[in-house]
Design an enzyme around this catalytic site. Structure first.
Site, mmCIF file in Angstrom:
data_model
loop_
_atom_site.group_PDB
_atom_site.id
_atom_site.type_symbol
_atom_site.label_atom_id
_atom_site.label_comp_id
_atom_site.label_asym_id
_atom_site.label_seq_id
_atom_site.Cartn_x
_atom_site.Cartn_y
_atom_site.Cartn_z
ATOM 1 N N HIS A 121 0.842 -1.203 0.000
ATOM 2 C CA HIS A 121 0.000 0.000 0.000
ATOM 3 C C HIS A 121 0.880 1.256 0.000
ATOM 4 O O HIS A 121 0.682 2.168 -0.815
ATOM 5 C CB HIS A 121 -0.914 -0.019 1.233
ATOM 6 N N GLU A 122 1.848 1.292 0.908
ATOM 7 C CA GLU A 122 2.678 2.498 1.027
ATOM 8 C C GLU A 122 3.479 2.734 -0.251
ATOM 9 O O GLU A 122 3.665 3.882 -0.667
ATOM 10 C CB GLU A 122 3.612 2.380 2.240
ATOM 11 N N HIS A 125 1.758 4.737 -2.688
ATOM 12 C CA HIS A 125 1.941 6.186 -2.508
ATOM 13 C C HIS A 125 3.299 6.618 -3.057
ATOM 14 O O HIS A 125 3.417 7.662 -3.707
ATOM 15 C CB HIS A 125 1.878 6.551 -1.024
ATOM 16 N N HIS A 131 -5.293 7.634 -2.105
ATOM 17 C CA HIS A 131 -6.191 6.606 -1.584
ATOM 18 C C HIS A 131 -7.361 6.346 -2.528
ATOM 19 O O HIS A 131 -7.863 7.250 -3.180
ATOM 20 C CB HIS A 131 -6.709 7.000 -0.199
#
Lengths: 401, 80
Positions: A121-122, A125, A131
């Protein structure tokens, strides 16, 4: 999906990363593997290649830190914020920080956070994705424990990252389209059997169909209060009587505690500690709300039972005396929650101390100064102070039948 | 599940911090009217509820609090 303002992205296809330090929660090799796998998720659907550096500046610097750690966003201790990462740019851009106050794990368990999932997930980014509000997407902001075997990106994640970088140059080894929309699939079994997930055990007691609320023959496996509500358990089902809503709510155990096996033997709440204890066979678990406390399950022998006791029938906590009565066959034990030890002089015969209760107890709970003992389809209201039977009712009297 | 009774009073403060961190909520300290900030906070709660697909009420109900208390990524869901 979403991207950051001005759509920052890496302007090259070879992106470097460096792992600055390690969490003591995991083997370093497992951290390396989790991070590499997380990068591989993104490289498999883009033209990007990720190369690890062991010194100097890398585009994406990965680190574990607690509390304030020199950037705009301090971490907040266990739970809450797990990690954060910065969109592509120079300096701190692309860097991913993981909260060291979390318990990082290699597997998907409910006592920690799967580093691979959070890192994947990170790194989204770090590559420029914001998101997503699509439930089940990797870039959904909430941590969702899920099976990571053969993990595939959600189509929304693929659409997002390919909007920034395009598809891979060569045909990928597997289709870029996600196999299954995850929001429509049930949560698969845990990745690796752990002590906390005895789910694969057959649950003989689990009925295939939930019995009717007003079935006069309705029996229960276990009953407990929880934060002012009463939860009635049978097999995999839960009846929930709450002061917050008028109707009886029907749920499954997995709704609240996905890693716990169905078919509890007993349960009780220690309300002052906001803790519920569940028993199944010769083990017990402690939960606080949805969270299963770390270190469980434990063997019931830890509570002071002899090895001859293989399972218990029922348990109820007296909030006034801080004693918990635990029922096994025609006897009961008294566990002192203050000293965390079994009281001397026990077990004693149930019938000797609880007048009018001349049989085993299937389930029990405390409410409004009374104990409620369940045996078959009957329920016995007992005055807590003098341990005398007040009245007998049907077991489902709480369901407004 | 309901929130623990002893933490109920902290919910408002918790929600305010959550909205500051993830939904760009800024308390107007110069405002003489508490209702101004409450209305602004309700707008942000609506924004958060819409993002997560919750019923959009602008109220700090149980489901909204439960969602706020889920472990999550520290990057804001919306940006100013």
């Amino acid at each position: 999906y979403s991207t950051f303002p001005q759509n920052p992205r890496w302007k090259k296809e070879d992106v470097t990363y460096r792992i600055l330090n390690y969490t003591p929660d995991m083997l370093q090799a497992d951290v390396d593997e989790a991070i590499a796998k997380a990068f591989q998720l993104w490289s498999s659907v883009t033209p990007l290649r990720f190369n690890r550096l062991y010194s100097g500046d890398a585009d994406i610097m990965i680190s574990f830190a607690s509390g304030f750690h020199g950037d705009f966003y301090s971490f907040d201790g266990p739970g809450g914020t797990l990690a954060h990462a910065y969109p592509p740019s120079r300096g701190i851009g692309g860097d991913a920080h993981f909260d060291e106050d979390e318990n990082w794990t290699k597997f998907t368990t409910y006592s920690g956070y799967n580093l691979f999932l959070v890192a994947a997930h990170e790194l989204g980014h770090s590559l420029g994705l914001g998101h997503s509000n699509v439930f089940g997407a990797l870039m959904y902001p909430i941590y969702m424990a899920k099976d990571t075997r053969n993990y595939r990106l959600h189509q929304d994640d693929i659409n997002g990252i390919q909007a920034l970088y395009g598809p891979p140059r060569e045909s990928p080894a597997f289709p870029t389209k996600a196999f299954l929309p995850q929001e429509t699939t049930e949560m698969p079994p845990m990745e690796e059997p752990t002590q906390m997930s005895p789910r694969e055990e057959p649950t003989e007691m689990a009925p295939t169909k939930r019995p009717e609320d007003c079935d006069p023959h309705l029996t229960f496996d276990a009953i407990t209060t929880l934060r002012g509500e009463i939860l009635f358990f049978k097999g995999s089902y839960v009846w929930r009587k709450s002061p917050y809503f008028s109707q009886i709510e029907h749920d499954t155990i997995s709704t609240f505690w996905p890693s716990l096996a169905a078919g509890f033997d007993a349960a009780y709440e220690i309300d002052k500690k906001d803790r519920v204890i569940f028993f199944k066979d010769n083990q017990y678990w402690a939960v606080s709300g949805y969270r299963i406390e770390p270190g469980f399950p434990k063997p019931i022998q830890n509570l002071g039972f002899p090895r001859t006791v293989k399972k218990i029938d029922a348990a109820v906590h007296d909030q006034n005396t801080k004693k918990t009565y635990i029922f096994v066959g025609n006897k009961y034990w008294s566990f002192d929650e203050n000293t965390q030890s079994m009281e001397r002089g026990y077990p004693r015969k149930i019938a000797a101390d609880f007048q009018g209760i001349g049989h085993t107890v299937d389930a029990a709970f405390q409410k409004n100064g009374h104990f409620y003992f369940f045996h078959g389809s009957n329920q016995y209201e007992v005055d807590i102070k003098n341990k005398k039977l007040v009245r007998k009712m049907k077991s489902n009297s709480w369901f407004d039948c | 599940l309901p929130v623990a009774p002893e933490t109920e009073n902290e919910d408002m403060h918790f929600a305010q911090k959550y909205l500051e961190n993830f939904y760009d909520f800024k308390e107007d300290k110069s405002s003489l009217f508490k209702s101004t900030n409450l209305a602004h906070m309700a707008d942000k709660i609506r924004e958060m509820q819409a993002f997560f697909g919750l019923e959009v009420t602008g109220e700090l109900n149980r489901k909204t609090m439960d969602m706020m208390k889920q472990p999550r990524c520290g990057i804001p869901d919306v940006r100013s």
